[in-house]
Design a protein around this motif. Sequence first.
Motif: not given
Length: 581
Positions: A132-134, A121-127, A224-238
């Motif tokens: 999502x980042x992609x 399951x942890x492996x699936x999380x990472x995948x 994470x919410x600050x990064x997603x709203x103000x920086x990048x969703x890529x980082x927010x998922x990465x």
Amino acid sequence: MAMPITSVTGRPGTHHFDAETPLLNDVVPGSVDFKGRPVTRSGSGSWKSAFFIISVEVAERFAYSGVNSNLINYLTGILGQSTAAAAENVNTWSGTASLLPLLGAFVADSFLGRYRTIIIASGLYILALGFMSLSAALYSFKSSDCQIPANNMACSPPQFQIIFFFFSLYLFALAQGGHKPCVQAFGADQFDEQDPKECKDKSSFFNWWYFSLNSGIIVALFVLNYIQDNVSWVLGFGIPCIVMCLALIIFLLGTTTYRLRIQSDERNPFVRLGQVFLNAARNWRTTWAAISKEEEAQGIRPYQGSQQFTFLNKALLAPDGSKEEWRVCNITEIEEAKAILRLVPIWTTCLGFSIVFSQSSTLFTKQGVTMDRSITAGLQIPAASLQSFTSVAIVVFIPIYDRVLVPIARAITRKPSGITMLQRIGTGALITFLSMVIAALVESERLKTAVEYGLVDIPKATVPMSVWWLLPQYLLLGIADVFTLVGLQEFFYDQVPNQLKSLGLALYFCIMGIGSFLSSFLISVVEKATSGPGQDSWFSDNLNRAHIDYFYWLLAGLSAVAFAAYLYCANSYIYNRRNSL
């Protein structure tokens, strides 16, 4: 001289005493290490193993909260969905993620075991987080030349990217389905119920488990919410993807300390359980005289077994009257099935709590977006980060509950846990009702403020009302969690048969899942019932013309009805073991 032992598969074997053979009084009965060898109490399990297991859970909650808490803003912003559609999608996804633990529990208890299931399951999380980042990266690249329209709505991404994102999102849900029912049960497995000290530590484990995972949630909601709203969703998922990689490494480092429970029955526990219901259904015409005769033949005394759900005793007989051993259930298996059935009324009446809880990551967040979120002249708190105060309340209140309230209650009631698990759950349900009442009153005040300042037809304008007005409803939900959610986790772990512990926790997660589906269904029904030509629905995209407060009053009413039903069911519930009291 040889001593019989049992391997991970439950098969007996022999092992000769040598210098490495543990002392018999230090061996933990019913548990082995990852190589199938007996484990010692001093060298395995307890808090030394719990540290590694809690670490991976903290990371998982960090990742899950980082996605779930701000998902409605991603859907209404990046993907351009309406408020009602986004709320329904979030609730549907959240419900699916909470139901999939049933599948994870089945796989873990029947085939892979909890240890292997956690790793997969942890492996699936990472995948999933990588996908999502992609997806977010592809959108950022494609939208670089996109002109923002006059209405300030973001350009919608291509259909392929939307499909790819939702595929990643549901892969993420599948990973959670394998992770959630196993990690906590695996952590509880590290404490031996036969040892007085470890039994007491196990009760505290559920409290500190929730304390730790909410610490991870707080970090996710602020950072994470600050990064997603103000920086990048890529980082927010990465970032969650990287954290899950590190957590998996930490979990694997603790392998040599873990205790793995021995499966004492060769038959699949789900098959055993299903066989009872199947045999009882096929024997529905069997007379009670025939059952009594069979009980007498097997030497089963009248006081052996519960007097509830006695129709399941028909499973003592083979459906066709034959005596084939594999088709006949014994009294122990029947009592296991009765224990599961006794959980159903409690499970059902707790759905009211889960419906209310679903609002914290959807409608509560949309409320916050419209309000004054300024901390300083140039800094605003992300609306989704307000959910962190639910976790803050949990982190602050759990030590108070565990170190202050429980000892006081223990002195009064003379019970090891202070109050019973069902009393704890009911207390939280009552607090949940109060939180919904306060949420409705605050939303009514927000709408009045919008009218007073002439902002009803300016949906993008900030209503001059501090977002901190929402704080009480978040804090009350957090305190309710300490009572209800932790109580439910302990209750469903404790009250199911030993071989179905993962199923017990999966049933708990299903409460949250069904609650999310019911919330989505209610939103859909209310949306259709209250909308029409020239009429704004309760969930209008212009929240200043919506009436979310009416919906909150509706939920408060449903919570009150569910609480009354819960009191009736809890009062008549018979605990499976005396030490559960």
